[in-house]
Scaffold this motif. Structure first.
Motif, short mmCIF file in Angstrom:
data_model
loop_
_atom_site.label_atom_id
_atom_site.label_comp_id
_atom_site.label_asym_id
_atom_site.label_seq_id
_atom_site.Cartn_x
_atom_site.Cartn_y
_atom_site.Cartn_z
N GLY A 1 9.68 22.05 -21.29
CA GLY A 1 9.28 21.48 -20.00
C GLY A 1 8.07 20.58 -20.11
O GLY A 1 8.01 19.51 -19.49
N TYR A 2 7.10 20.97 -20.93
CA TYR A 2 5.91 20.16 -21.13
C TYR A 2 6.26 18.84 -21.80
O TYR A 2 5.80 17.78 -21.38
CB TYR A 2 4.87 20.93 -21.95
N LEU A 3 7.08 18.89 -22.83
CA LEU A 3 7.47 17.66 -23.52
C LEU A 3 8.22 16.71 -22.59
O LEU A 3 7.93 15.50 -22.54
CB LEU A 3 8.34 17.97 -24.74
N ILE A 4 9.17 17.23 -21.85
CA ILE A 4 9.94 16.39 -20.92
C ILE A 4 9.03 15.79 -19.85
O ILE A 4 9.13 14.60 -19.53
CB ILE A 4 11.09 17.20 -20.29
N THR A 5 8.13 16.59 -19.32
CA THR A 5 7.24 16.09 -18.28
C THR A 5 6.29 15.02 -18.83
O THR A 5 6.04 14.02 -18.16
CB THR A 5 6.43 17.24 -17.66
N ARG A 6 5.79 15.21 -20.02
CA ARG A 6 4.91 14.20 -20.62
C ARG A 6 5.66 12.89 -20.85
O ARG A 6 5.10 11.80 -20.64
CB ARG A 6 4.31 14.69 -21.93
N ILE A 7 6.91 12.96 -21.26
CA ILE A 7 7.72 11.74 -21.43
C ILE A 7 7.91 11.07 -20.08
O ILE A 7 7.79 9.83 -19.97
CB ILE A 7 9.06 12.08 -22.09
N SER B 1 0.83 -1.20 0.00
CA SER B 1 0.00 0.00 0.00
C SER B 1 0.87 1.25 0.00
O SER B 1 0.52 2.25 -0.63
CB SER B 1 -0.95 0.01 1.20
N ALA B 2 2.01 1.19 0.69
CA ALA B 2 2.92 2.34 0.69
C ALA B 2 3.48 2.58 -0.71
O ALA B 2 3.65 3.72 -1.13
CB ALA B 2 4.04 2.12 1.69
N ALA B 3 3.77 1.49 -1.43
CA ALA B 3 4.27 1.63 -2.80
C ALA B 3 3.21 2.25 -3.70
O ALA B 3 3.51 3.10 -4.54
CB ALA B 3 4.70 0.28 -3.35
N ARG B 4 1.96 1.87 -3.51
CA ARG B 4 0.87 2.43 -4.30
C ARG B 4 0.69 3.92 -3.99
O ARG B 4 0.51 4.73 -4.90
CB ARG B 4 -0.42 1.66 -4.00
N ILE B 5 0.77 4.26 -2.72
CA ILE B 5 0.66 5.68 -2.33
C ILE B 5 1.80 6.48 -2.92
O ILE B 5 1.60 7.58 -3.44
CB ILE B 5 0.61 5.81 -0.80
N SER B 6 3.00 5.93 -2.88
CA SER B 6 4.17 6.61 -3.44
C SER B 6 4.00 6.82 -4.94
O SER B 6 4.34 7.88 -5.48
CB SER B 6 5.42 5.79 -3.14
N SER B 7 3.47 5.82 -5.63
CA SER B 7 3.24 5.92 -7.07
C SER B 7 2.21 7.01 -7.39
O SER B 7 2.39 7.79 -8.32
CB SER B 7 2.78 4.58 -7.62
N ILE B 8 1.16 7.07 -6.61
CA ILE B 8 0.12 8.08 -6.81
C ILE B 8 0.68 9.48 -6.56
O ILE B 8 0.39 10.42 -7.30
CB ILE B 8 -1.11 7.80 -5.92
N LEU C 1 6.74 7.25 -19.02
CA LEU C 1 7.68 6.29 -18.44
C LEU C 1 7.23 5.83 -17.06
O LEU C 1 7.37 4.66 -16.70
CB LEU C 1 9.08 6.89 -18.37
N HIS C 2 6.66 6.74 -16.27
CA HIS C 2 6.16 6.38 -14.94
C HIS C 2 4.99 5.40 -15.06
O HIS C 2 4.90 4.44 -14.29
CB HIS C 2 5.75 7.64 -14.18
N LYS C 3 4.10 5.64 -16.00
CA LYS C 3 2.96 4.73 -16.19
C LYS C 3 3.41 3.36 -16.66
O LYS C 3 2.87 2.34 -16.24
CB LYS C 3 1.97 5.33 -17.17
N ARG C 4 4.41 3.31 -17.53
CA ARG C 4 4.93 2.02 -17.99
C ARG C 4 5.59 1.25 -16.86
O ARG C 4 5.51 0.04 -16.78
CB ARG C 4 5.94 2.21 -19.12
#
Length: 105
Positions: free
Chosen positions: A89-95, A33-40, A99-102
């Protein structure tokens, strides 16, 4: 004994350890659950960065075309800098979001 990453602080720890030496969280159900909270939390932070970069981009466009004509002098410089930093900044953040979702899947 192998080294694994703590789901909360992402620091390396022993696979036999019952608690992370860095953040002192127990390994097991609580860590899931801590890992899920950290991911969120990371996802929320990335979305905020994306919003700020997009706002900077839009501010650059507004500054550039304020008054109906293309800006000149300092106004053009400020508009171009805001536009460029916001766009990059927008492009880098979207990438980073992709990557975070993958990583989470």
């Amino acid at each position: 004994m192998a080294l694994v990453e703590c789901p909360v602080c992402n620091k390396r720890m022993s696979s036999r350890a019952t608690r992370c030496p860095s953040c002192n969280i127990a390994v097991g159900e609580e860590s899931e659950s801590a890992a899920r909270i950290s991911s969120i939390q990371k996802s929320t932070k990335l979305q905020t960065h994306s919003f700020l970069a997009l706002t900077l981009f839009i501010a650059g466009v507004v500054i550039w075309f304020w008054g109906g004509e293309v800006a000149q002098g300092n106004q053009a410089l400020v508009g171009a800098v805001c536009f460029a930093f916001g766009f990059v900044g927008y492009l880098i953040t979207r990438i980073r979001i992709v990557l975070h979702k993958r990583k989470g899947s």
